[in-house]
Design a protein around this motif. Structure first.
Motif, PDB file in Angstrom:
ATOM      1  N   ASN A  84     -32.024 -15.457  -2.008  1.00  0.00           N
ATOM      2  CA  ASN A  84     -33.209 -16.866  -2.060  1.00  0.00           C
ATOM      3  C   ASN A  84     -34.184 -16.621  -3.422  1.00  0.00           C
ATOM      4  OD1 ASN A  84     -32.021 -17.822   0.272  1.00  0.00           O
ATOM      5  ND2 ASN A  84     -33.467 -16.693   1.630  1.00  0.00           N
ATOM      6  N   SER A  85     -34.425 -15.342  -3.584  1.00  0.00           N
ATOM      7  CA  SER A  85     -35.332 -15.026  -4.686  1.00  0.00           C
ATOM      8  C   SER A  85     -34.857 -15.581  -5.953  1.00  0.00           C
ATOM      9  CB  SER A  85     -35.643 -13.608  -4.865  1.00  0.00           C
ATOM     10  OG  SER A  85     -36.414 -13.548  -5.863  1.00  0.00           O
ATOM     11  N   THR A  86     -33.435 -15.343  -6.163  1.00  0.00           N
ATOM     12  CA  THR A  86     -32.882 -15.886  -7.422  1.00  0.00           C
ATOM     13  C   THR A  86     -32.596 -17.592  -7.617  1.00  0.00           C
ATOM     14  OG1 THR A  86     -31.337 -13.801  -7.292  1.00  0.00           O
ATOM     15  CG2 THR A  86     -30.469 -15.503  -8.588  1.00  0.00           C
ATOM     16  N   GLU A  87     -32.476 -17.925  -6.333  1.00  0.00           N
ATOM     17  CA  GLU A  87     -32.488 -19.661  -6.436  1.00  0.00           C
ATOM     18  C   GLU A  87     -33.952 -20.269  -6.820  1.00  0.00           C
ATOM     19  OE1 GLU A  87     -31.136 -20.550  -2.373  1.00  0.00           O
ATOM     20  OE2 GLU A  87     -29.148 -20.942  -3.204  1.00  0.00           O
ATOM     21  N   ALA A  88     -35.034 -19.281  -6.263  1.00  0.00           N
ATOM     22  CA  ALA A  88     -36.389 -19.904  -6.573  1.00  0.00           C
ATOM     23  C   ALA A  88     -36.612 -19.626  -7.864  1.00  0.00           C
ATOM     24  CB  ALA A  88     -37.334 -18.935  -5.598  1.00  0.00           C
ATOM     25  N   LEU A  89     -36.183 -18.647  -8.629  1.00  0.00           N
ATOM     26  CA  LEU A  89     -36.468 -18.214  -9.975  1.00  0.00           C
ATOM     27  C   LEU A  89     -35.621 -19.178 -10.916  1.00  0.00           C
ATOM     28  CD1 LEU A  89     -36.304 -14.394 -10.095  1.00  0.00           C
ATOM     29  CD2 LEU A  89     -38.244 -15.901 -10.406  1.00  0.00           C
ATOM     30  N   GLU A 117     -46.241 -23.429  -8.628  1.00  0.00           N
ATOM     31  CA  GLU A 117     -47.234 -22.756  -7.397  1.00  0.00           C
ATOM     32  C   GLU A 117     -46.718 -22.434  -6.251  1.00  0.00           C
ATOM     33  OE1 GLU A 117     -50.696 -20.725  -6.128  1.00  0.00           O
ATOM     34  OE2 GLU A 117     -50.154 -21.289  -8.325  1.00  0.00           O
ATOM     35  N   GLN A 118     -45.897 -23.700  -5.725  1.00  0.00           N
ATOM     36  CA  GLN A 118     -45.324 -23.507  -4.483  1.00  0.00           C
ATOM     37  C   GLN A 118     -44.113 -22.766  -4.644  1.00  0.00           C
ATOM     38  OE1 GLN A 118     -46.179 -24.994  -1.565  1.00  0.00           O
ATOM     39  NE2 GLN A 118     -48.041 -25.544  -2.923  1.00  0.00           N
ATOM     40  N   MET A 119     -43.382 -22.351  -5.644  1.00  0.00           N
ATOM     41  CA  MET A 119     -42.381 -21.545  -5.681  1.00  0.00           C
ATOM     42  C   MET A 119     -42.865 -20.099  -5.688  1.00  0.00           C
ATOM     43  SD  MET A 119     -39.282 -22.857  -6.157  1.00  0.00           S
ATOM     44  CE  MET A 119     -40.004 -23.830  -4.501  1.00  0.00           C
ATOM     45  N   LYS A 120     -43.937 -19.998  -6.293  1.00  0.00           N
ATOM     46  CA  LYS A 120     -44.727 -18.558  -6.156  1.00  0.00           C
ATOM     47  C   LYS A 120     -44.964 -18.133  -4.694  1.00  0.00           C
ATOM     48  CE  LYS A 120     -49.116 -18.080  -6.726  1.00  0.00           C
ATOM     49  NZ  LYS A 120     -50.369 -17.983  -7.217  1.00  0.00           N
ATOM     50  N   GLU A 121     -45.526 -19.197  -3.939  1.00  0.00           N
ATOM     51  CA  GLU A 121     -45.663 -18.911  -2.462  1.00  0.00           C
ATOM     52  C   GLU A 121     -44.203 -18.640  -1.740  1.00  0.00           C
ATOM     53  OE1 GLU A 121     -48.637 -18.671  -0.892  1.00  0.00           O
ATOM     54  OE2 GLU A 121     -49.682 -18.708  -2.978  1.00  0.00           O
ATOM     55  N   ASP A 220     -35.949 -15.046 -17.064  1.00  0.00           N
ATOM     56  CA  ASP A 220     -34.657 -14.408 -17.103  1.00  0.00           C
ATOM     57  C   ASP A 220     -34.676 -13.123 -16.900  1.00  0.00           C
ATOM     58  OD1 ASP A 220     -33.640 -16.810 -17.738  1.00  0.00           O
ATOM     59  OD2 ASP A 220     -33.697 -16.656 -19.882  1.00  0.00           O
ATOM     60  N   ASP A 221     -35.512 -12.384 -17.527  1.00  0.00           N
ATOM     61  CA  ASP A 221     -35.630 -10.736 -16.957  1.00  0.00           C
ATOM     62  C   ASP A 221     -35.865 -10.801 -15.374  1.00  0.00           C
ATOM     63  OD1 ASP A 221     -35.498 -10.153 -19.640  1.00  0.00           O
ATOM     64  OD2 ASP A 221     -37.725 -10.039 -19.896  1.00  0.00           O
ATOM     65  N   PHE A 222     -36.729 -11.381 -14.683  1.00  0.00           N
ATOM     66  CA  PHE A 222     -36.807 -11.169 -13.327  1.00  0.00           C
ATOM     67  C   PHE A 222     -35.437 -11.598 -12.469  1.00  0.00           C
ATOM     68  CE2 PHE A 222     -41.444 -11.031 -14.138  1.00  0.00           C
ATOM     69  CZ  PHE A 222     -41.637 -10.236 -13.290  1.00  0.00           C
ATOM     70  N   ASP A 228     -29.016  -7.512 -10.708  1.00  0.00           N
ATOM     71  CA  ASP A 228     -28.425  -6.237 -10.755  1.00  0.00           C
ATOM     72  C   ASP A 228     -28.649  -5.532  -9.443  1.00  0.00           C
ATOM     73  OD1 ASP A 228     -27.767  -6.431 -13.354  1.00  0.00           O
ATOM     74  OD2 ASP A 228     -29.647  -5.572 -13.970  1.00  0.00           O
ATOM     75  N   TYR A 229     -29.775  -5.756  -8.917  1.00  0.00           N
ATOM     76  CA  TYR A 229     -29.996  -5.054  -7.420  1.00  0.00           C
ATOM     77  C   TYR A 229     -29.154  -5.741  -6.343  1.00  0.00           C
ATOM     78  CZ  TYR A 229     -33.791  -2.020  -9.212  1.00  0.00           C
ATOM     79  OH  TYR A 229     -34.474  -1.125  -9.765  1.00  0.00           O
ATOM     80  N   MET A 230     -28.756  -6.933  -6.614  1.00  0.00           N
ATOM     81  CA  MET A 230     -27.961  -7.581  -5.599  1.00  0.00           C
ATOM     82  C   MET A 230     -26.424  -6.999  -5.624  1.00  0.00           C
ATOM     83  SD  MET A 230     -28.535 -11.648  -5.742  1.00  0.00           S
ATOM     84  CE  MET A 230     -27.361 -12.019  -4.578  1.00  0.00           C
TER      85      MET A 230
END
Length: 300
Positions: A84-89, A117-121, A220-222, A228-230
């Motif tokens: 989910n984090s990857t999709e948000a990024l 801002e909403q993606m950050k939340e 892209d770094d994030f 990598d951790y996935m």
């Protein structure tokens, strides 16, 4: 030397044998009732010790399976959160690509800033993901939300880098968690700080497009870090699957060994009980002939 056999001796011997027959019948009846070849350890100390050994190993193996199931839930939840984090990024990146175009108006950039801002939340909610009340990215501070809103209204990272391990076998430990600072921080700067910066620049109508586009590499770094951790989580899941499969096979083997050690062969016990009953009846018949009537019996 000739020993005189008295009537009392015969009676006593008969009673001892009859009592032994009764004990044997009771033992066989108990075996049928319980389904176990031994009721008390004293019935067969060797078999009892072997059964206790198998039971101890079964308890241990079942505990490892239980731990492995908990680890599986934790890793599955972590994998879902990282996805989910990857999709948000990825969505943030798409918005930055649009915002970095010279054709994008100031109003459009401000609209993009609100969505970022909403993606950050949303990413904050992902960072605070929990399993059974334990936050998976908080390190060892599992009861506290790691992504915390500070006094200045900005998101602060309050989790630590501690690791949680679970025993899934003899001297076999598995690390469950990935520290959130490894996921949501790159070069000591959190994704929340990066998104705050780019949001501020988008709201400022005078920020050059190339300055906006410079944040693409940071996002892209994030994303690459998360991917990598996935992959690491996937490797742990594969190891866990093999471990669970091995433990399940071990439990089946121990169950069979325990059953062979302590469970009765019902057909065999029934046959022995019938034979013992016949012996008991024969003993009573013989005893009736051995025990002679007394003078009192004739006086009745």
């Amino acid at each position: 030397m000739i020993t005189r056999v008295t009537q009392q001796m015969m009676n006593n011997t008969f009673m001892r044998n009859l009592e032994a027959n009764n004990r044997q019948m009771e033992k066989l009846q108990s075996q049928l009732a319980t389904g176990k070849s031994i009721v008390l350890p004293g019935d067969d100390p060797v078999v009892a010790a072997r059964a206790m050994f198998f039971r101890s190993n079964l308890t241990e193996a079942n505990k490892y399976v239980d731990n492995a199931s908990k680890a599986q839930l934790w890793l599955d939840t972590t994998e879902g959160a990282l996805h989910n984090s990857t999709e948000a990024l990825h969505r943030v990146r798409e918005l930055l690509v649009t915002a970095s175009s010279d054709a994008t108006s100031v109003d459009a950039r401000r609209a993009i800033a609100k969505e970022i801002e909403q993606m950050k939340e949303h990413i904050k909610e992902i960072a605070n993901t929990s399993v059974a009340g334990r936050h998976i990215f908080a390190g060892t501070h599992v009861h506290n939300e790691p992504a915390h809103v500070g006094p200045d209204g900005k998101i602060e990272w309050v989790g630590n880098d501690g690791f949680i391990e679970l025993e899934i076998g003899m001297n076999n430990l598995m690390t469950l968690n990935i520290s959130g600072s490894q996921i949501f921080k790159v070069d000591d700067k959190s994704i929340f700080d990066v998104l705050d910066e780019v949001t501020t620049k988008l709201l400022d109508g005078n920020t050059p497009s190339n300055e906006i586009s410079s944040y693409l590499s940071k996002v892209d770094d994030f994303m690459n870090n998360t991917l990598d951790y996935m992959a690491e989580i996937g490797a742990r899941q594969n190891r866990l699957d093999f471990t669970i499969h091995r433990l399940e096979g071990l439990i089946l083997g121990l169950e069979e060994a325990k059953s062979n050690a302590e469970d009765v062969n019902a057909a065999k016990v029934i046959t022995e009980l019938q034979m013992q009953e016949n012996v008991y009846r024969a003993s009573l018949s013989v005893g009736a002939r051995i025990i002679q009537p007394s003078l009192v019996d004739f006086l009745r």
